[in-house]
Design a protein around this motif. Structure first.
Motif, PDB file in Angstrom:
ATOM      1  N   UNK B  42       0.917  -1.270  -0.069  1.00 48.28           N
ATOM      2  CA  UNK B  42       0.033   0.004  -0.132  1.00 48.28           C
ATOM      3  C   UNK B  42       0.867   1.214  -0.133  1.00 48.28           C
ATOM      4  N   UNK B  43       2.094   1.154   0.439  1.00 43.13           N
ATOM      5  CA  UNK B  43       3.072   2.251   0.287  1.00 43.13           C
ATOM      6  C   UNK B  43       2.606   3.393   1.510  1.00 43.13           C
ATOM      7  N   UNK B  44       1.693   3.120   2.286  1.00 41.14           N
ATOM      8  CA  UNK B  44       1.291   4.072   3.251  1.00 41.14           C
ATOM      9  C   UNK B  44       1.154   3.514   4.538  1.00 41.14           C
ATOM     10  N   UNK B  45       1.712   2.390   5.002  1.00 37.93           N
ATOM     11  CA  UNK B  45       1.815   2.038   6.203  1.00 37.93           C
ATOM     12  C   UNK B  45       0.469   1.288   6.898  1.00 37.93           C
ATOM     13  N   UNK B  46      -0.319   0.648   5.970  1.00 36.74           N
ATOM     14  CA  UNK B  46      -1.526   0.057   6.268  1.00 36.74           C
ATOM     15  C   UNK B  46      -1.809  -1.199   6.315  1.00 36.74           C
ATOM     16  N   UNK B  47      -0.762  -2.037   5.455  1.00 39.77           N
ATOM     17  CA  UNK B  47      -1.121  -3.417   5.065  1.00 39.77           C
ATOM     18  C   UNK B  47      -0.163  -4.307   5.648  1.00 39.77           C
ATOM     19  N   UNK B  48       1.096  -3.805   6.322  1.00 38.77           N
ATOM     20  CA  UNK B  48       2.005  -4.643   7.018  1.00 38.77           C
ATOM     21  C   UNK B  48       3.046  -5.644   6.050  1.00 38.77           C
ATOM     22  N   UNK B  49       2.647  -5.630   4.531  1.00 37.28           N
ATOM     23  CA  UNK B  49       3.651  -6.425   3.957  1.00 37.28           C
ATOM     24  C   UNK B  49       4.941  -6.018   3.759  1.00 37.28           C
ATOM     25  N   UNK B  50       5.231  -4.803   4.206  1.00 40.62           N
ATOM     26  CA  UNK B  50       6.790  -4.382   4.054  1.00 40.62           C
ATOM     27  C   UNK B  50       7.321  -4.519   5.289  1.00 40.62           C
ATOM     28  N   UNK B  51       6.874  -5.166   6.268  1.00 38.09           N
ATOM     29  CA  UNK B  51       7.552  -5.386   7.682  1.00 38.09           C
ATOM     30  C   UNK B  51       8.877  -5.928   7.494  1.00 38.09           C
ATOM     31  N   UNK B  52       9.889  -5.083   8.212  1.00 40.71           N
ATOM     32  CA  UNK B  52      11.334  -5.642   8.435  1.00 40.71           C
ATOM     33  C   UNK B  52      11.287  -5.633  10.008  1.00 40.71           C
ATOM     34  N   UNK B  53      12.518  -6.123  10.530  1.00 45.68           N
ATOM     35  CA  UNK B  53      12.687  -6.072  11.959  1.00 45.68           C
ATOM     36  C   UNK B  53      14.054  -5.111  12.050  1.00 45.68           C
ATOM     37  N   UNK B  54      13.827  -3.932  12.924  1.00 49.79           N
ATOM     38  CA  UNK B  54      15.006  -2.912  13.282  1.00 49.79           C
ATOM     39  C   UNK B  54      15.508  -3.209  14.790  1.00 49.79           C
ATOM     40  N   UNK B  55      16.182  -3.548  15.011  1.00 42.93           N
ATOM     41  CA  UNK B  55      16.812  -3.707  16.374  1.00 42.93           C
ATOM     42  C   UNK B  55      15.758  -4.537  17.271  1.00 42.93           C
ATOM     43  N   UNK B  56      15.351  -5.659  16.745  1.00 38.16           N
ATOM     44  CA  UNK B  56      14.402  -6.701  17.401  1.00 38.16           C
ATOM     45  C   UNK B  56      12.853  -6.001  17.219  1.00 38.16           C
ATOM     46  N   UNK B  57      12.350  -4.862  16.754  1.00 36.12           N
ATOM     47  CA  UNK B  57      11.194  -4.276  16.631  1.00 36.12           C
ATOM     48  C   UNK B  57      10.633  -4.591  15.250  1.00 36.12           C
ATOM     49  N   UNK B  58       9.458  -5.040  14.786  1.00 40.48           N
ATOM     50  CA  UNK B  58       8.731  -4.904  13.711  1.00 40.48           C
ATOM     51  C   UNK B  58       8.581  -3.594  13.144  1.00 40.48           C
ATOM     52  N   UNK B  59       8.988  -2.931  12.262  1.00 36.77           N
ATOM     53  CA  UNK B  59       8.716  -1.687  11.631  1.00 36.77           C
ATOM     54  C   UNK B  59       8.258  -1.691  10.169  1.00 36.77           C
ATOM     55  N   UNK B  60       7.415  -0.794  10.043  1.00 40.57           N
ATOM     56  CA  UNK B  60       6.606  -0.671   8.568  1.00 40.57           C
ATOM     57  C   UNK B  60       8.012  -0.034   7.516  1.00 40.57           C
ATOM     58  N   UNK B  61       8.580  -0.766   6.816  1.00 37.81           N
ATOM     59  CA  UNK B  61       9.658  -0.156   6.114  1.00 37.81           C
ATOM     60  C   UNK B  61       9.390   0.824   4.707  1.00 37.81           C
TER      61      UNK B  61
END
Lengths: 335, 164
Positions: B42-61
């Protein structure tokens, strides 16, 4: 104000395919030099597992291992014709086309094997493990790779087949109005249990019990996946999803997934699924199409359950909190 | 504005990438660095498919400027996928039919890994809550939750892959 529970039921007959202009789908099969059967289609896999079930159907008809079948789909420039992946038609249509093509390819495959084994083609059989052998003499056999090499380089033969599904459009009988719009029909019954919060109007689906009668199952795990996924999609249609949920004006349409609300993991109810198999007369190995109906059948069951809980007469969806509260107001002003 | 070089740890390796200001982490991963397992729905932080882990936390890349991960530790699906075979979560997704079209899978896998790293034995409700920021249209979530619980049940305390 209370949380009220209700139960609702739905039953659905769902047609497979449609009958406009013959609804054709074609399949072409050829065997490569390594004994792989390439099945060329324009039919598209959307993730539901179409490539898997079509390879199963091809392997079954050819009499070869599943691993020896390669489904090549998705290019309408170069592939044979397909009307498309819609109307729950593609396993039925492409499956029938593949059976027809595979029977032709199998005939040539057995002829080459007969030449190599110095026997008659009618005495050949496949073992499903990658060999063609002489009936009654299991030691006289040839592997598909050797058969493919012999076909290409010794006999100059092409192991190939053409298939099409075509349902003639017979039109409408002007006297009786009788017509034949689809092929087979699948059936479903869904029972929904819901809990409605009469203060907020929120609905929680607690349980969906589904029975699907879908003809012969080609792949039961994919069937289960389709029913589970469809159930949750139907839940979304019943409760959340609309292109214009709150405003009549197009410019207020949802612009993203914060406004077009899809079900999320915590919304998933307990699901119980039963599948009945009454093979169809015209489907490949008795298949019926059932993909779409899995998202449709839960909707009336959930709306009926809401009405059962509240004593209301909601006949629209999605049943948003706003709709629930309006229906409760209407019921109160009536009484 | 001029491009700048951002340095961070990507799947265990020091990585540099030259980007225009406000380039997202997802875009830098996919288009500058060739790490295309991360998907953008979605390119706007709504769908979660872009999730990566930064310092152990899931973030929307897809909504995180790559400058924000300067000096940080970024883990993508490539980083948990072994050279041969599958990560236990990937294997469990495979066995439980938790993938249909596959577009949500990279994000689902990363958010599940972040959960199990913190909470190796979650309840069903905790798994559902953890993946509730990730949309899946095909599976009905149920097989995904089953896959995560299967890994948790067989957990040996090492969900890590090779680049922890």
């Amino acid at each position: 104000m209370a949380k009220l529970k209700g139960t609702g039921i739905s039953s659905v007959n769902y047609p497979t395919g449609m009958n406009l202009g013959g609804d054709p789908t074609q399949a072409l099969i050829h065997m490569t030099t390594t004994g792989t059967f390439v099945i060329s289609l324009a039919s598209c896999d959307l993730g539901q597992g179409l490539k898997t079930v079509l390879a199963q159907i091809g392997a079954e008809t050819l009499g070869v291992p599943f691993e020896n079948v390669l489904i090549d789909t998705g290019d309408t420039d170069t592939g044979p014709h397909c009307m498309g992946t819609f109307a729950s038609r593609t396993t039925h249509r492409a499956g029938n086309a593949i059976i027809m093509a595979a029977q032709e390819a199998r005939k040539t495959m057995l002829e080459i094997a007969a030449d190599e084994l110095e026997a008659r083609p009618e005495d050949m059989e496949t073992d499903g493990q990658g060999f063609v052998r002489v009936k009654g003499s299991p030691d006289r056999k040839i592997h598909l790779v050797n058969l493919a090499l012999a076909g290409h380089f010794k006999y100059g033969k092409t192991v190939a087949g053409r298939g099409i599904f075509f349902k003639p459009n017979l039109g409408i009988d002007p006297e009786t109005g009788k017509m034949d719009p689809d092929s087979t029909e699948a059936h479903a019954c869904v029972m929904a249990e819901v809990e409605v919060d009469t203060e907020t109007g929120e609905v929680k689906v607690l349980k969906l019990q589904s029975v699907y009668e879908i003809g012969r199952q080609v792949n039961p795990k994919l069937v289960e996946g389709q029913i589970k996924g469809g159930s949750v999609m139907g839940l979304g249609h019943a409760l959340y999803e609309s292109t214009e949920p709150y405003y009549p004006s197009p410019e207020h349409r949802p612009g993203g997934f914060f406004e077009y609300i899809l079900p999320l993991a915590p919304d998933v109810p307990e699901m119980e699924i039963r599948v009945l198999e009454y093979p169809s007369a015209d489907g490949p190995y008795g298949v019926k199409g059932f993909g779409e109906m899995t998202a449709n059948a839960p909707i009336p069951a959930i709306v009926n359950a809401i009405n059962n809980a509240l004593g209301t007469e909601i006949s629209t969806h999605p049943v948003t909190p706003e709709i629930v509260l309006q229906a409760l107001d209407a019921k109160q002003s009536k009484s | 504005m001029a491009s700048k070089i951002v340095t961070f740890t990507l799947n265990g390796r020091e990585t540099e990438v030259m980007v225009k200001p406000l380039t997202t982490l997802a875009k830098a991963l996919r288009e500058k660095l060739g790490f295309t397992a991360t998907k953008c729905g979605c390119y706007e932080g709504n769908c979660g498919s872009c999730t990566v882990i930064v310092n152990g936390e899931p973030v929307l890349s897809c909504i995180l400027p790559v400058e924000e991960v300067e000096g940080q530790n970024v883990l993508t699906l490539e980083g948990i996928t072994p050279a041969e075979g599958l990560h236990p979560l990937q294997q469990a997704f495979h066995e439980n039919f938790a993938i249909q079209c596959g577009f949500c899978s990279p994000g689902m896998l990363m958010v599940s890994k972040a959960l199990l790293d913190k909470n190796p034995h979650p309840t069903q409700a905790e798994v559902a809550e953890a993946i509730s920021g990730n949309l899946c249209r095909c599976t009905g979530y149920d097989p995904i939750i089953a896959a995560v619980l299967q890994v948790a049940a067989g957990s040996n305390g090492n969900q890590g892959g090779s680049h922890e």
